[in-house]
Write a protein that holds these residues in place. Structure first.
Motif, PDB file in Angstrom:
ATOM      1  N   ASP A  99      -2.015   2.532  -5.979  1.00 32.89           N
ATOM      2  CA  ASP A  99      -1.214   3.550  -5.291  1.00 32.89           C
ATOM      3  C   ASP A  99      -2.081   4.392  -4.358  1.00 32.89           C
ATOM      4  OD1 ASP A  99       1.062   2.702  -6.577  1.00 32.89           O
ATOM      5  OD2 ASP A  99       0.975   4.236  -8.151  1.00 32.89           O
ATOM      6  N   GLN A 100      -3.287   4.737  -4.797  1.00 24.20           N
ATOM      7  CA  GLN A 100      -4.181   5.521  -3.943  1.00 24.20           C
ATOM      8  C   GLN A 100      -4.591   4.728  -2.702  1.00 24.20           C
ATOM      9  OE1 GLN A 100      -7.151   6.343  -6.964  1.00 24.20           O
ATOM     10  NE2 GLN A 100      -6.491   8.471  -7.158  1.00 24.20           N
ATOM     11  N   ARG A 134      -1.631   4.635  -0.273  1.00 27.49           N
ATOM     12  CA  ARG A 134      -1.401   5.890   0.451  1.00 27.49           C
ATOM     13  C   ARG A 134      -2.385   6.042   1.617  1.00 27.49           C
ATOM     14  NH1 ARG A 134       0.063   7.953  -4.746  1.00 27.49           N
ATOM     15  NH2 ARG A 134      -2.085   8.521  -5.227  1.00 27.49           N
ATOM     16  N   ALA A 188      -1.265   3.677   4.294  1.00 25.45           N
ATOM     17  CA  ALA A 188      -0.048   4.183   4.931  1.00 25.45           C
ATOM     18  C   ALA A 188      -0.378   5.303   5.912  1.00 25.45           C
ATOM     19  CB  ALA A 188       0.922   4.670   3.859  1.00 25.45           C
ATOM     20  N   ARG A 189      -1.352   6.139   5.572  1.00 25.11           N
ATOM     21  CA  ARG A 189      -1.772   7.197   6.490  1.00 25.11           C
ATOM     22  C   ARG A 189      -2.307   6.596   7.786  1.00 25.11           C
ATOM     23  NH1 ARG A 189      -6.660  10.859   4.609  1.00 25.11           N
ATOM     24  NH2 ARG A 189      -5.255  11.130   2.805  1.00 25.11           N
ATOM     25  N   CYS A 223       4.297   6.588   0.592  1.00 21.46           N
ATOM     26  CA  CYS A 223       4.485   8.039   0.653  1.00 21.46           C
ATOM     27  C   CYS A 223       5.779   8.483   0.000  1.00 21.46           C
ATOM     28  CB  CYS A 223       4.451   8.488   2.113  1.00 21.46           C
ATOM     29  SG  CYS A 223       2.921   8.094   2.945  1.00 21.46           S
ATOM     30  N   GLY A 224       6.544   7.591  -0.556  1.00 25.59           N
ATOM     31  CA  GLY A 224       7.790   7.954  -1.213  1.00 25.59           C
ATOM     32  C   GLY A 224       8.993   7.378  -0.498  1.00 25.59           C
ATOM     33  N   ARG A 283      11.752  11.742   6.074  1.00 28.18           N
ATOM     34  CA  ARG A 283      11.290  11.807   4.690  1.00 28.18           C
ATOM     35  C   ARG A 283      12.318  12.515   3.816  1.00 28.18           C
ATOM     36  NH1 ARG A 283       8.186  15.821   2.301  1.00 28.18           N
ATOM     37  NH2 ARG A 283       7.712  16.698   4.362  1.00 28.18           N
ATOM     38  N   LYS A 331      11.368   2.609   0.510  1.00 27.63           N
ATOM     39  CA  LYS A 331      10.279   3.270  -0.204  1.00 27.63           C
ATOM     40  C   LYS A 331       8.956   2.687   0.237  1.00 27.63           C
ATOM     41  CE  LYS A 331       8.740   4.720  -4.813  1.00 27.63           C
ATOM     42  NZ  LYS A 331       8.935   4.609  -6.275  1.00 27.63           N
ATOM     43  N   ASP A 332       8.035   3.561   0.611  1.00 23.60           N
ATOM     44  CA  ASP A 332       6.684   3.139   0.941  1.00 23.60           C
ATOM     45  C   ASP A 332       5.695   3.915   0.082  1.00 23.60           C
ATOM     46  OD1 ASP A 332       6.639   5.662   2.034  1.00 23.60           O
ATOM     47  OD2 ASP A 332       6.696   4.993   4.117  1.00 23.60           O
ATOM     48  N   GLN A 388      12.124   7.197   2.038  1.00 29.75           N
ATOM     49  CA  GLN A 388      12.495   7.629   3.375  1.00 29.75           C
ATOM     50  C   GLN A 388      13.923   7.162   3.660  1.00 29.75           C
ATOM     51  OE1 GLN A 388       9.716   9.021   5.053  1.00 29.75           O
ATOM     52  NE2 GLN A 388       8.313   8.424   3.417  1.00 29.75           N
ATOM     53  N   ARG A 447       0.632   5.255   9.862  1.00 30.08           N
ATOM     54  CA  ARG A 447       1.397   6.307  10.525  1.00 30.08           C
ATOM     55  C   ARG A 447       0.682   6.794  11.781  1.00 30.08           C
ATOM     56  NH1 ARG A 447       1.823   8.476   5.352  1.00 30.08           N
ATOM     57  NH2 ARG A 447       0.471  10.209   5.959  1.00 30.08           N
TER      58      ARG A 447
END
Length: 421
Positions: free
Chosen positions: A255-256, A259, A262-263, A171-172, A13, A168-169, A174, A266
């Motif tokens: 975006d919410q 995220r 994406a969580r 979460c921002g 990150r 970019k994903d 990387q 991961r």
């Protein structure tokens, strides 16, 4: 023994300021626009594809004439051309599943910028938790240090960094370092052989009777939050007319949602890495089904003339299959077992869940959920259906994989390589 090269990637990150994020966003959008310009130049010629020399000259001319094209570093622009040419090579390869290269939409493609030369990075370690890297036109940036990189740490792995890619994903931004290490060839793994059944109710069922399961990727509260956000986005979309840009409120909702998803991803990738590492270290031969996942998750809608049945149920099943990421599990198993001297064997999946492993009797009605009861009166075996399927998969080693066709068949006209200009 001669050492072998291992090419791997390490993702970390980045810790960016708002101004640095804006610079990287502009570079990534320029790279996407360059891809689209290359695709138009490459395909809309008089019956012939452009050569690499033609494309390189077109890029240089565009950088001189178009001001905003200079936002993208020159070497990153050359990397776009290399990636684009490789996309065509993958498409013309009959053994590669890649589709035909196409234009990249602004809202449908992932933002990415390539840093092809490692000497531009100048990576150093700042402290136990952070490292620093140089990014072209951005400057010195800190990144999260989670593992030792080859050739940079005292006592760390021998090797080198060959380049990096910025992605970019949700979460921002990387940074993905491309690493190259030297390792001695692994001796043959002396572990036992095991069959694995990939499932939904049970993630991985092994032929030795054990199972590898995981908790839901999102907790109850996060699932409810995601459900409310999806309903909210549906209401906001109804107020938008076709062709209009999305509102800022809808963009925030998207975006919410991204995220939260994406969580979940991961957590899924982390579980898959830990589980496949344990399996590769324990077993010498891992037998899995040769599944055609793309065919399994096709929609059941059908056509207007011939509509499908149980469309909603099939959509839910497709969502569950996609959430398990079976293909990624097998890919991780393949390279991890190879590094340890083992191997992954793929066998035909047909009938493995309907056949009794003890007597070989096959009956589709013998399976009821997770319970399998053999319909053969002389056998009568009863047990977990996924374990039964895993034993059948393990016993199928050496049988031919059906549905492959003739490996010597010529490519279709659709995938013939282009003529040189």
């Amino acid at each position: 023994m001669e050492s072998v090269k291992r090419n791997r990637a390490h993702k970390a990150r980045l810790d960016l300021s708002a101004a640095q994020v804006a610079v990287l966003d502009a570079q990534a959008h320029t790279a996407r626009a360059l891809w689209n310009l290359l695709h138009e130049y490459f395909t809309f010629r008089q019956g012939r594809f452009a050569t690499v020399k033609d494309c390189d000259a077109a890029i240089r001319e565009a950088r001189r004439e178009i001001d905003w094209m200079g936002q993208l570093p020159a070497q990153a622009a050359q990397a776009v051309l290399k990636t684009y040419r490789q996309a065509w090579a993958n498409f013309f390869n009959p053994d590669h599943p890649a589709k035909r290269p196409a234009f990249k939409g602004r809202g449908r493609s992932r933002l990415a910028v390539d840093v092809p030369q490692a000497r531009d990075l100048q990576i150093t370690r700042v402290n136990r938790r952070w490292g620093a890297v140089n990014l072209p036109k951005v400057g010195r940036v800190r990144f999260r240090w989670t593992k030792d990189l080859p050739g940079l740490s005292r006592g760390g792995p021998a090797g080198r960094i060959t380049g990096a890619r910025l992605v970019k994903d949700a979460c921002g931004w990387q940074v993905v370092f491309r690493t190259e290490t030297l390792a001695e060839p692994a001796a043959a793994h002396q572990g036992p052989q095991v069959g694995i059944d990939l499932g939904i109710t049970v993630a991985l069922a092994l032929s030795d009777g054990t199972m590898r399961e995981h908790a839901p990727w999102l907790g109850k509260g996060a699932k409810e939050h995601l459900r409310r956000l999806e309903k909210k986005s549906a209401r906001q979309r109804r107020a938008r007319h076709r062709g209009e840009p999305i509102s800022r409120r809808l963009a925030r909702t998207y975006d919410q949602i991204a995220r939260l998803r994406a969580r979940a991803k991961r957590r899924a990738v982390d579980w898959q890495h830990r589980t496949t590492t344990e399996l590769a270290a324990t077993f010498g031969v891992v037998v899995v089904e040769d599944l055609k996942i793309t065919n399994m998750v096709r929609s059941a809608k059908g056509t207007v003339a011939n509509p499908g049945m149980n469309v909603a149920q099939k959509a839910g099943l497709n969502h569950s299959i996609a959430g398990q990421s079976w293909g990624r599990t097998v890919t991780l198993l393949e390279y991890k077992t190879s590094e340890r001297g083992g191997q992954v064997v793929k066998v035909c999946a047909r009938g493995t869940s309907q056949t009794c492993h003890r007597c070989g009797h096959r009956d589709g009605a013998a399976r009821d959920g997770i319970r399998y009861a053999c319909a053969n009166p002389a056998c009568g075996w009863v047990g977990h259906a996924d374990t039964n399927a895993a034993i059948n998969i393990n016993n199928a080693v050496g049988t031919p994989v059906s549905g492959r066709g003739d490996l010597g068949v010529t490519r279709s006209a659709k995938r013939q390589p282009p003529r040189a200009a």
